[in-house]
Scaffold this active site. Sequence first.
Site, PDB file in Angstrom:
ATOM      1  N   MET A  44      -5.144  -7.232   9.354  1.00 27.58           N
ATOM      2  CA  MET A  44      -4.549  -6.379  10.387  1.00 27.58           C
ATOM      3  C   MET A  44      -5.426  -5.156  10.603  1.00 27.58           C
ATOM      4  SD  MET A  44      -0.575  -6.856   9.599  1.00 27.58           S
ATOM      5  CE  MET A  44      -0.769  -6.429   7.916  1.00 27.58           C
ATOM      6  N   ARG A  55      -3.090   2.900   8.959  1.00 24.07           N
ATOM      7  CA  ARG A  55      -3.387   1.571   8.396  1.00 24.07           C
ATOM      8  C   ARG A  55      -2.136   0.735   8.251  1.00 24.07           C
ATOM      9  NH1 ARG A  55      -8.310   2.574   4.704  1.00 24.07           N
ATOM     10  NH2 ARG A  55      -8.336   4.820   4.664  1.00 24.07           N
ATOM     11  N   SER A  86      13.881 -41.837 -12.952  1.00 18.65           N
ATOM     12  CA  SER A  86      12.709 -41.045 -12.615  1.00 18.65           C
ATOM     13  C   SER A  86      12.652 -40.975 -11.097  1.00 18.65           C
ATOM     14  CB  SER A  86      11.449 -41.708 -13.172  1.00 18.65           C
ATOM     15  OG  SER A  86      10.328 -40.933 -12.807  1.00 18.65           O
ATOM     16  N   HIS A 139      -3.441 -42.943  -0.531  1.00 20.13           N
ATOM     17  CA  HIS A 139      -4.047 -43.581  -1.698  1.00 20.13           C
ATOM     18  C   HIS A 139      -5.156 -42.708  -2.269  1.00 20.13           C
ATOM     19  CE1 HIS A 139      -6.914 -46.316  -3.705  1.00 20.13           C
ATOM     20  NE2 HIS A 139      -5.798 -46.826  -4.205  1.00 20.13           N
ATOM     21  N   TYR A 184      12.285 -33.679 -17.746  1.00 11.90           N
ATOM     22  CA  TYR A 184      10.837 -33.545 -17.690  1.00 11.90           C
ATOM     23  C   TYR A 184      10.315 -33.721 -16.269  1.00 11.90           C
ATOM     24  CZ  TYR A 184      10.602 -38.617 -17.215  1.00 11.90           C
ATOM     25  OH  TYR A 184      10.742 -39.889 -16.749  1.00 11.90           O
ATOM     26  N   LYS A 205       0.828  -1.206   0.000  1.00  5.97           N
ATOM     27  CA  LYS A 205       0.000   0.000   0.000  1.00  5.97           C
ATOM     28  C   LYS A 205       0.867   1.264   0.000  1.00  5.97           C
ATOM     29  CE  LYS A 205      -3.834   0.094   2.293  1.00  5.97           C
ATOM     30  NZ  LYS A 205      -4.672  -0.097   3.467  1.00  5.97           N
ATOM     31  N   CYS A 229       8.464 -38.329 -10.958  1.00  5.66           N
ATOM     32  CA  CYS A 229       7.089 -38.791 -11.092  1.00  5.66           C
ATOM     33  C   CYS A 229       6.363 -38.843  -9.749  1.00  5.66           C
ATOM     34  CB  CYS A 229       7.008 -40.123 -11.821  1.00  5.66           C
ATOM     35  SG  CYS A 229       7.842 -41.447 -10.932  1.00  5.66           S
ATOM     36  N   ARG A 285      -3.966  -1.319  -6.188  1.00  6.31           N
ATOM     37  CA  ARG A 285      -3.162  -2.550  -6.099  1.00  6.31           C
ATOM     38  C   ARG A 285      -3.585  -3.466  -7.231  1.00  6.31           C
ATOM     39  NH1 ARG A 285      -6.041  -4.623  -0.548  1.00  6.31           N
ATOM     40  NH2 ARG A 285      -8.131  -4.416  -1.329  1.00  6.31           N
ATOM     41  N   GLY A 288      -7.926  -7.472   5.331  1.00  7.13           N
ATOM     42  CA  GLY A 288      -8.694  -7.556   6.570  1.00  7.13           C
ATOM     43  C   GLY A 288      -7.988  -8.243   7.723  1.00  7.13           C
TER      44      GLY A 288
HETATM   45  C1  PEP Z   1       7.021 -42.236  -5.654  1.00  9.07           C
HETATM   46  O1  PEP Z   1       7.379 -42.951  -4.730  1.00  9.07           O
HETATM   47  O2  PEP Z   1       7.259 -41.015  -5.722  1.00  9.07           O
HETATM   48  C2  PEP Z   1       6.220 -42.784  -6.758  1.00  9.07           C
HETATM   49  C3  PEP Z   1       5.906 -42.073  -7.799  1.00  9.07           C
HETATM   50  O3  PEP Z   1       5.774 -44.064  -6.606  1.00  9.07           O
HETATM   51  P1  PEP Z   1       4.509 -44.489  -5.704  1.00  9.07           P
HETATM   52  O4  PEP Z   1       3.849 -43.218  -5.262  1.00  9.07           O
HETATM   53  O5  PEP Z   1       3.648 -45.314  -6.570  1.00  9.07           O
HETATM   54  O6  PEP Z   1       5.170 -45.239  -4.608  1.00  9.07           O
END
Ligand code: PEP
Length: 909
Positions: A110, A99, A798, A490, A885, A28, A865, A372, A108
Site C-alpha cells: 500500500m 503511511r 479413515s 496424480h 490421528y 504499525k 488420510c 515489528r 510494499g
Molecule cells: C482420499 O480419497 O482422500 C484418499 C486418501 O484416497 P485416494 O486419494 O487414493 O483416492
Amino acid sequence: MSEQKYVYQFGAGQAEGGADMKNLLGGKGANLAEMNRIGVPVPAGFTITTEVSARYNEIGRERVVELIKEQVEQGIAHIEKTMNAKFGDRSDPLLVSVRSGARVSMPGMMDTVLNLGLNEEAVQGLAAKSGNERFAWDSYRRFVQMYGDVVLGLKPESKEDVDPFEAIIEEVKEAKGVTHDTELDANDLKDLVVRFKDAVKKSTGHDFPDDPWDQLWGAIIAVFESWNNERAMVYRKLNGIPDQWGTAVNVQAMVYGNLGDNSATGVAFTRDAGSGEDIFNGEYLINAQGEDVVAGVRTPQQITLEGSRRWAKLAGVSEEERVKQYPSLEEAMPAVYKELSVVEQKLEDHYRDMQDLEFTIQDGRLWLLQTRSGKRTGAAMVRIAIEMLEAGKIDEKAAILRMEPNRLDDLLHPVFDSDALSRAEVITKGLPASPGAATGRIVFFADEAEEWAGRKEDVILVRIETSPEDLAGMNAAKGILTARGGMTSHAAVVARGMGKCCVSGAGAIKIDYKTRKMTVDGVTFSEGDWISLNGTTGDVYRGKIETREPELSGDFGKLMDLCDKHTRMYVRTNADTPHDSEVARNFGARGIGLCRTEHMFFEGDRIKAMREMILASDEAGRRKALEKLLPIQRGDFEGIFEAMESLPVTIRLLDPPLHEFVPHEEENQKEMADELGISAAEVKAKVEELSEFNPMLGHRGCRLGNTYPEITEMQARAIIEAALNVKARGHSVLPEIMVPLIGTKEEYQLQEAIIRDTAEAVFAEREDKVEYLVGTMIEIPRAALVADEIAESAEFFSFGTNDLTQMTFGYSRDDAGKFLKIYLDKKILSVDPFQQLDQLGVGQLVEMGTTRGRSARPDLKVGICGEHGGEPNSVKFCHKVGMNYVSCSPFRVPIARLAAAQAALEEKK
Ligand code: PEP
Ligand code: MG
C-alpha cells in the site's frame, strides 16, 4: 461530534493505544503506541483506525472526512505541540509522513507519502531550520513526486513507459550535463518542483495542492484507496487476508536522516533473520533517507563492528578500506549506537520475539520509526524460538504457538541459492503442488527421464499430466511439471509422497510430445533445455539455478519433542514403500495411515501379472494371475512392516479403476499383446470395455473387491502372511486392513467377511496368529451419513477427504483444475477445497461421520488420510472433531505434528 473514537494519539512517552490493539490500529500503529509506552523515542503522531477504512468503502470520501475531521485536527494539534512546530509554517513547519498499516504487515503493498506539509512557504522554513537550502528543496521535490504518483495518479502508463517524474529529472540532468541526482543544486531542484507541478496541472487539470490540509486529506484518502489496489488485493488473496479488515493510517512527524553527517537512517534485526543467530545486525547510511537504504544506489554499511567485519570478509573488502569507507555505526557514531543497542534489547525483551526495526538519526538524536516481528526463514524460526525458550524468555506454549507450520518445509527440502534466484526469470506459474526447489533439463517421457537420470543428468519431467505408469520416471527426475491437474492430481499426490518438488496445472504451458517441445507465452523450450521449479510457490524459471540441500538442526528435534509433549492427536504417514516409511518414521510418524497398494503394481514385471489378471475372462484366469501377484505383494508388505516395526500399518485394498493399469496407446497395446501371447485386437477390445465415462465414480474401490472377491482374498492373504512372516522374525506387527470407497454397510460387510475368512484360513495353515483390525475409509457422503451402521462392523474409520471433497462438491478431482482457478479469482471459493478442507461443508460430514460412528462404537479409532491430513488448518479441524490421528505424506509429518500441538494448546487457551 461523533462519540466514537477514530483517532489514537501517541508521542513523548505517552500513547492512547497499545500493542494489543492491532486489529484497530494496525500492526504499525499498535507498535508505535507501544514503543512510546515503554520509553523508546518515537516521533509524535496519530493513527486513524482500520474501522474508518472499512467505513470509507461503504460511505465514501465526503462522509468519512466529516466523520473524522475534528479528531484528525486534534491529532495534528497534538503533533504540533509535541514536536514544537506548526503545520505549513514559514519559519518552523511541521512535516508529516502518512503511511498505511494493516493488522498484518503487507510489505510494499500500500501507499506512503513523506514530507507532507511542504509548500512554497514551508520550504523556506525547512531551509532555515536545517540551514540547508538544497536539502529543503530536495525534500520538496521528493514530496511533489511522491504525492503526484500516489495521490494524484501520475504513473507510467504501461510497464514499458518511464515514470513521468523520472523523465523530467532526466531532462534536467541532461540539460545540465550531469549523471547523478546528487549533482543537482538547490536551483535545479527548484526548477524540478516547477516542472513537476506543471506536469501535474497538465495531467489532472488542477493545480498541485499547496494547502497542507488539502494535502493531508488527499493522502489519507489515498491510503484508504490503496487497500483496494491490484497488488494489495493479490497479496491478500495469496496470504488469506480478509478484504474487510481495512488499513489504519499513521500520520507522524517527519524526522530526517539526511540533515548532514550527523544524521543517518537504517534498518536492523535483533537476531539474524536467515540463520536465527542471536546477533544484532542491520544496515545504515549516513546522510540518507529510508528509501536510499533499500534503493541500492549507495552501499549500505553494517551497524555492528562484528557484522561489518563479517560483511567485509564476504565482500572481499580489506580492513583498512572497511574502516575508511564503510565503518559500522558502532564506530562512526558510538554514542547513538549504544543507545540503539539498548533500545533493540529492550524491544526484543518486551515483545519476546525477534524484532525488525527502522530508525533514523536526526542531528545525533535517535528516533525509532517502526518495530515489528521480523520475517525469518524456517530455520531461523525454529532456532530463535528454541533459544528464547532455553533462555527462559518464552515458555513452551509460546514457542510452539508462534511457529508457522508450513515454514518447516524450508527445512526439509532443497532450496535455491538466494543469489542465483535473484537473477532468475520466471516464465510461468502453476500450483505449488509439492514443495522444494529443483533444477534440471526438460524431458517429456517418464522412461527417458529414467534413462537420462541413469546417465547422471538432472532432469525435470514435463508432462501434460502424469499417470501411475510414470512413477519410475517421476522418481528419477529432480522435479515434475505438469500442464494440467490440481493439488490432488496424480502428479501432486505422488510427488508429495516422494518429497519431490512438483508444480502442477501450469496451464500456460503447451506441450507437444511429437516435436518434444513446450511453449510458454510464445517462447519455445526443447527437450534438454534447463528449467527450474519452485514447488513451494509454483514458480517456473528459465535456466539452471543452483540448489542447496537442507540440514536438520538439533533445534528441529527439540521442537518436535516439544510438540509431542503438548499434542493429543498423533501423526501417521501415507507411504507405499519401505523407503518412504523409513523417511516418515525418522520425521516422527507413528504408523502408516494409508498404504495405497496400487502403487506397488507398476514396478518391473508386476504390471504384467496385473494386466494378465485384468484381461482374464473368468475367475479361474484371474486367480492364476493373482497367484503370481501374491508373493510380490507379500514381499512388499513384509518390507513395510519391518520398516514400521511395532507401529500400526493401515493397508488399503485395491482402489483405482482397472483401466489405469492397461496401456492406451496402440504401440503399447501391441507390446502387451505380445507379452501375453494374445492378439492386439483382444487387448484393444478389453481396454475399450474397461473405459468408463466417469471412472472416478465407476468401477473402483470396494466395487472391485465385491465384483472380483478373489482380488480381496489375495490381498488379505498377502497381508496376513506377511505379518506372520515378520512376526516369526521377531518383530511386532499391527496390520490394519482398510476397505476403500464404501457407501453402504453391506458393501463393507461383504469385504470384511472375505478378509476375516482368509485370515482365519491362513492362521489355520500356519498354526499361528496375529492381531489385526478391519476398518474402512469414509469418502463417500452416504458413508458419513450412515456411519453408525457401518461402525457396528468397522473397527476404524479413515476419512478419505480427497474423494469426499470430490463427491460433496461434485468437482472432479481430475478436471476441476480448469475452473477452480477462475472460481478462486472470482471469489466463488476462497481456497482450493482439495488443498484446505472445506470445514463448512465437507467438514460437517467429517464431524457427523465421527460422532455417528462413535455413537455405535465408542472406542472407534478415527483418522484422516486425504491430502488435507498435512495441511495445518485442516489438521486443527481434525483435532477439534476428536480424531485420534492424521496421516499425511512423509515430508509433511513434521508440519502436521506442529499443527496438532498448536491445536491442543489453542484449545486450552
Ligand atoms: C482420499 O480419497 O482422500 C484418499 C486418501 O484416497 P485416494 O486419494 O487414493 O483416492
Ligand atoms: Mg479415495
